[in-house]
Motif scaffolding. Structure first.
Motif, PDB file in Angstrom:
ATOM      1  N   GLU A  26       0.829  -1.215   0.000  1.00 27.80           N
ATOM      2  CA  GLU A  26       0.000   0.000   0.000  1.00 27.80           C
ATOM      3  C   GLU A  26       0.857   1.256   0.000  1.00 27.80           C
ATOM      4  O   GLU A  26       0.399   2.337  -0.357  1.00 27.80           O
ATOM      5  N   THR A  27       2.091   1.104   0.422  1.00 27.06           N
ATOM      6  CA  THR A  27       3.006   2.249   0.471  1.00 27.06           C
ATOM      7  C   THR A  27       3.821   2.374  -0.823  1.00 27.06           C
ATOM      8  O   THR A  27       4.678   3.249  -0.929  1.00 27.06           O
ATOM      9  N   ALA A  28       3.537   1.511  -1.782  1.00 24.27           N
ATOM     10  CA  ALA A  28       4.397   1.470  -2.982  1.00 24.27           C
ATOM     11  C   ALA A  28       4.145   2.639  -3.917  1.00 24.27           C
ATOM     12  O   ALA A  28       3.031   3.154  -4.034  1.00 24.27           O
ATOM     13  N   VAL A  29       5.228   3.010  -4.596  1.00 28.83           N
ATOM     14  CA  VAL A  29       5.168   4.070  -5.613  1.00 28.83           C
ATOM     15  C   VAL A  29       5.528   3.430  -6.958  1.00 28.83           C
ATOM     16  O   VAL A  29       6.552   2.748  -7.071  1.00 28.83           O
ATOM     17  N   LEU A  30       4.674   3.647  -7.939  1.00 27.24           N
ATOM     18  CA  LEU A  30       4.911   3.107  -9.278  1.00 27.24           C
ATOM     19  C   LEU A  30       5.424   4.226 -10.185  1.00 27.24           C
ATOM     20  O   LEU A  30       4.868   5.333 -10.187  1.00 27.24           O
ATOM     21  N   VAL A  31       6.476   3.928 -10.937  1.00 28.80           N
ATOM     22  CA  VAL A  31       6.987   4.921 -11.902  1.00 28.80           C
ATOM     23  C   VAL A  31       7.022   4.241 -13.270  1.00 28.80           C
ATOM     24  O   VAL A  31       7.551   3.132 -13.396  1.00 28.80           O
ATOM     25  N   ASN A  32       6.452   4.898 -14.264  1.00 27.84           N
ATOM     26  CA  ASN A  32       6.467   4.304 -15.613  1.00 27.84           C
ATOM     27  C   ASN A  32       7.170   5.237 -16.590  1.00 27.84           C
ATOM     28  O   ASN A  32       6.714   6.356 -16.844  1.00 27.84           O
ATOM     29  N   VAL A  33       8.310   4.751 -17.105  1.00 30.31           N
ATOM     30  CA  VAL A  33       9.013   5.488 -18.174  1.00 30.31           C
ATOM     31  C   VAL A  33       9.159   4.588 -19.409  1.00 30.31           C
ATOM     32  O   VAL A  33       9.942   4.884 -20.296  1.00 30.31           O
ATOM     33  N   GLY A  34       8.412   3.468 -19.405  1.00 25.59           N
ATOM     34  CA  GLY A  34       8.468   2.552 -20.559  1.00 25.59           C
ATOM     35  C   GLY A  34       7.497   3.014 -21.631  1.00 25.59           C
ATOM     36  O   GLY A  34       7.811   3.890 -22.433  1.00 25.59           O
ATOM     37  N   ARG A  35       6.311   2.448 -21.600  1.00 19.75           N
ATOM     38  CA  ARG A  35       5.249   2.872 -22.504  1.00 19.75           C
ATOM     39  C   ARG A  35       3.928   2.843 -21.751  1.00 19.75           C
ATOM     40  O   ARG A  35       3.713   1.965 -20.882  1.00 19.75           O
ATOM     41  N   GLY A  36       3.037   3.793 -22.077  1.00 16.33           N
ATOM     42  CA  GLY A  36       1.775   3.920 -21.354  1.00 16.33           C
ATOM     43  C   GLY A  36       0.963   2.644 -21.334  1.00 16.33           C
ATOM     44  O   GLY A  36       0.363   2.281 -20.309  1.00 16.33           O
ATOM     45  N   LYS A  37       0.932   1.945 -22.451  1.00 14.33           N
ATOM     46  CA  LYS A  37       0.048   0.783 -22.564  1.00 14.33           C
ATOM     47  C   LYS A  37       0.530  -0.430 -21.750  1.00 14.33           C
ATOM     48  O   LYS A  37      -0.156  -1.442 -21.681  1.00 14.33           O
ATOM     49  N   ILE A  38       1.697  -0.343 -21.140  1.00 16.44           N
ATOM     50  CA  ILE A  38       2.122  -1.442 -20.260  1.00 16.44           C
ATOM     51  C   ILE A  38       1.246  -1.447 -19.003  1.00 16.44           C
ATOM     52  O   ILE A  38       1.073  -2.452 -18.339  1.00 16.44           O
ATOM     53  N   VAL A  39       0.692  -0.288 -18.715  1.00 19.02           N
ATOM     54  CA  VAL A  39      -0.172  -0.139 -17.536  1.00 19.02           C
ATOM     55  C   VAL A  39      -1.633  -0.055 -18.001  1.00 19.02           C
ATOM     56  O   VAL A  39      -1.940   0.656 -18.949  1.00 19.02           O
ATOM     57  N   ASN A  40      -2.497  -0.773 -17.321  1.00 21.36           N
ATOM     58  CA  ASN A  40      -3.928  -0.591 -17.552  1.00 21.36           C
ATOM     59  C   ASN A  40      -4.325   0.669 -16.766  1.00 21.36           C
ATOM     60  O   ASN A  40      -4.412   0.650 -15.538  1.00 21.36           O
ATOM     61  N   GLN A  41      -4.551   1.735 -17.483  1.00 21.79           N
ATOM     62  CA  GLN A  41      -4.666   3.047 -16.830  1.00 21.79           C
ATOM     63  C   GLN A  41      -5.947   3.201 -16.010  1.00 21.79           C
ATOM     64  O   GLN A  41      -5.954   3.913 -15.008  1.00 21.79           O
ATOM     65  N   ASP A  42      -7.020   2.518 -16.437  1.00 22.96           N
ATOM     66  CA  ASP A  42      -8.252   2.557 -15.627  1.00 22.96           C
ATOM     67  C   ASP A  42      -7.998   1.871 -14.286  1.00 22.96           C
ATOM     68  O   ASP A  42      -8.413   2.369 -13.231  1.00 22.96           O
ATOM     69  N   ASP A  43      -7.294   0.737 -14.347  1.00 25.68           N
ATOM     70  CA  ASP A  43      -6.987   0.019 -13.108  1.00 25.68           C
ATOM     71  C   ASP A  43      -6.034   0.835 -12.229  1.00 25.68           C
ATOM     72  O   ASP A  43      -6.162   0.853 -11.002  1.00 25.68           O
ATOM     73  N   LEU A  44      -5.115   1.528 -12.868  1.00 25.00           N
ATOM     74  CA  LEU A  44      -4.191   2.367 -12.084  1.00 25.00           C
ATOM     75  C   LEU A  44      -4.968   3.488 -11.388  1.00 25.00           C
ATOM     76  O   LEU A  44      -4.734   3.782 -10.205  1.00 25.00           O
ATOM     77  N   TYR A  45      -5.873   4.072 -12.119  1.00 27.75           N
ATOM     78  CA  TYR A  45      -6.692   5.141 -11.533  1.00 27.75           C
ATOM     79  C   TYR A  45      -7.391   4.637 -10.270  1.00 27.75           C
ATOM     80  O   TYR A  45      -7.343   5.282  -9.215  1.00 27.75           O
ATOM     81  N   GLU A  46      -8.012   3.457 -10.391  1.00 26.26           N
ATOM     82  CA  GLU A  46      -8.728   2.897  -9.228  1.00 26.26           C
ATOM     83  C   GLU A  46      -7.749   2.616  -8.079  1.00 26.26           C
ATOM     84  O   GLU A  46      -8.052   2.902  -6.927  1.00 26.26           O
ATOM     85  N   ALA A  47      -6.599   2.072  -8.412  1.00 23.67           N
ATOM     86  CA  ALA A  47      -5.617   1.717  -7.367  1.00 23.67           C
ATOM     87  C   ALA A  47      -5.116   2.975  -6.649  1.00 23.67           C
ATOM     88  O   ALA A  47      -4.895   2.970  -5.435  1.00 23.67           O
ATOM     89  N   LEU A  48      -4.971   4.056  -7.374  1.00 27.49           N
ATOM     90  CA  LEU A  48      -4.490   5.303  -6.761  1.00 27.49           C
ATOM     91  C   LEU A  48      -5.607   5.982  -5.974  1.00 27.49           C
ATOM     92  O   LEU A  48      -5.396   6.495  -4.879  1.00 27.49           O
ATOM     93  N   LYS A  49      -6.784   5.954  -6.547  1.00 25.13           N
ATOM     94  CA  LYS A  49      -7.904   6.650  -5.907  1.00 25.13           C
ATOM     95  C   LYS A  49      -8.286   5.983  -4.588  1.00 25.13           C
ATOM     96  O   LYS A  49      -8.607   6.647  -3.604  1.00 25.13           O
ATOM     97  N   SER A  50      -8.203   4.645  -4.585  1.00 22.28           N
ATOM     98  CA  SER A  50      -8.573   3.914  -3.365  1.00 22.28           C
ATOM     99  C   SER A  50      -7.369   3.751  -2.428  1.00 22.28           C
ATOM    100  O   SER A  50      -7.456   3.022  -1.452  1.00 22.28           O
TER     101      SER A  50
END
Ligand SMILES: O=CC(=O)O
Length: 327
Positions: free
Chosen positions: A236-260
């Motif tokens: 829960e304390t983790a920080v994710l950094v993406n400098v690869g490509r956007g599509k490696i991350v499911n951005q809707d899921d990331l939004y939910e993970a950050l918001k919650s």
């Protein structure tokens, strides 16, 4: 005199620094695109006719349409990038055209920015700025805006090539504890020793990283890999950094993970789509720091990339292996 030069090279982008392509001048007539993208496509299709090589500076698509317009004499192509997902690689391979790219030239600038995003996300830069903007600067509470410590942390890398290792090198100065990495092949032992790094499977990387840095290309295996299932395995304390490509991350899921607050924060230089619309829900969050895909946007990096791309195409024109082949 251009008539005496054996080759024509198209520079398919307006912003390629002249210093970087200087070395082409001895043997090549240089054709320069003048219009900005996306309006430059018709101009590229026209100017590439009869070209022997092309330096593909932008992020638009290099495909059969471009290659057909060029004609069969085209012998060499180089991007000025690390990623080549805007190039139809099978089509180039089918035609036997060598492709160069310039990943090594971008490493330092991207690594610097990665560290910047990591610090900014861990230390809540975005939220802090919003507090100032809304006159909510709280000077009365000691626990206000506490961030995550980098010192003593475990930093995980999804992809531990040149960029990942350059980030690790910089983070050693922050006194991190250890590095975990997930890659197909193990890196050399001396590199592991240098960074106290250990190759682990994906689930271990997710579970044990305090900072998780995505520094890998987009492939069919990495597409959407960082999804809700993955975020649920992270701290829960983790920080994710993406400098690869956007599509490696499911951005809707990331939004939910950050918001919650399932994970603590994210720092992103790459998104999906790019440009990210200003109304995108991701931008409503306090715990995400974004930069508009500027990892390699420094003056020196651009010159170095143009220079390597030029040397790549000169090699290709001479029928020699490229200095930095993309395949
Ligand atoms: O993102 C930048 C690149 O791939 O060069």
């Amino acid at each position: 005199m251009s008539a005496t030069k054996p080759f024509k090279v198209l520079i398919a982008h307006t912003d390629v620094p002249p210093e970087g392509i200087e070395i082409l001048k001895e043997k090549c007539e240089i054709l320069q695109v003048i219009n900005e993208p996306p309006k430059n496509r018709p101009e590229i299709l026209e100017k590439i006719k009869g070209a022997h090589a092309v330096i593909w500076g932008g992020r638009d698509i290099l495909n059969a349409e471009i290659l057909d317009a060029a004609g069969p004499q085209l012998k060499a192509v180089s991007t000025m990038s690390s990623g080549i997902n805007n190039v139809d690689v099978p089509e180039l391979k089918k035609r036997g055209i060598p492709l160069g790219s310039t990943p090594a030239m971008l490493t330092v600038a991207v690594a610097d920015l990665t560290v910047g995003l990591l610090v900014a996300a861990a230390r809540r830069f975005q939220e802090g700025r919003r507090k100032i903007d809304s006159d909510k600067w709280d000077k009365d509470h000691l626990n206000w805006l506490l961030g995550q410590d980098i010192r003593g942390s475990t930093v995980g890398f999804y992809g531990f090539g040149g960029i990942g290792q350059a980030v690790a090198k910089r983070l050693m100065g922050f006194e991190i504890e250890r590095v975990l990495y997930t890659t197909r092949n193990r890196v050399r032992q001396d590199i592991e020793e240098q960074f106290n790094a250990k190759k682990v499977d994906f689930d271990t990387l997710l579970a044990e990283s305090d900072f998780l840095i995505i520094a890998s290309p987009l492939t069919k295996d990495t597409l959407g890999l960082f999804n809700a299932t993955a975020f649920n395995k992270m701290k829960e304390t983790a920080v994710l950094v993406n400098v690869g490509r956007g599509k490696i991350v499911n951005q809707d899921d990331l939004y939910e993970a950050l918001k919650s607050s399932r994970i603590f924060a994210a720092g992103l230089d790459v998104m999906d789509p790019e440009p990210l619309p200003s109304k995108d829900k991701l931008l409503t969050l306090d715990n995400v720091v974004v930069t508009p895909h500027v990892g390699y946007a420094t003056r020196r990096t651009r010159i170095d990339a143009a220079n390597l791309a030029s040397r790549n195409v000169l090699q290709g024109l001479a029928g020699e292996p490229m200095l930095s082949p993309a395949y």
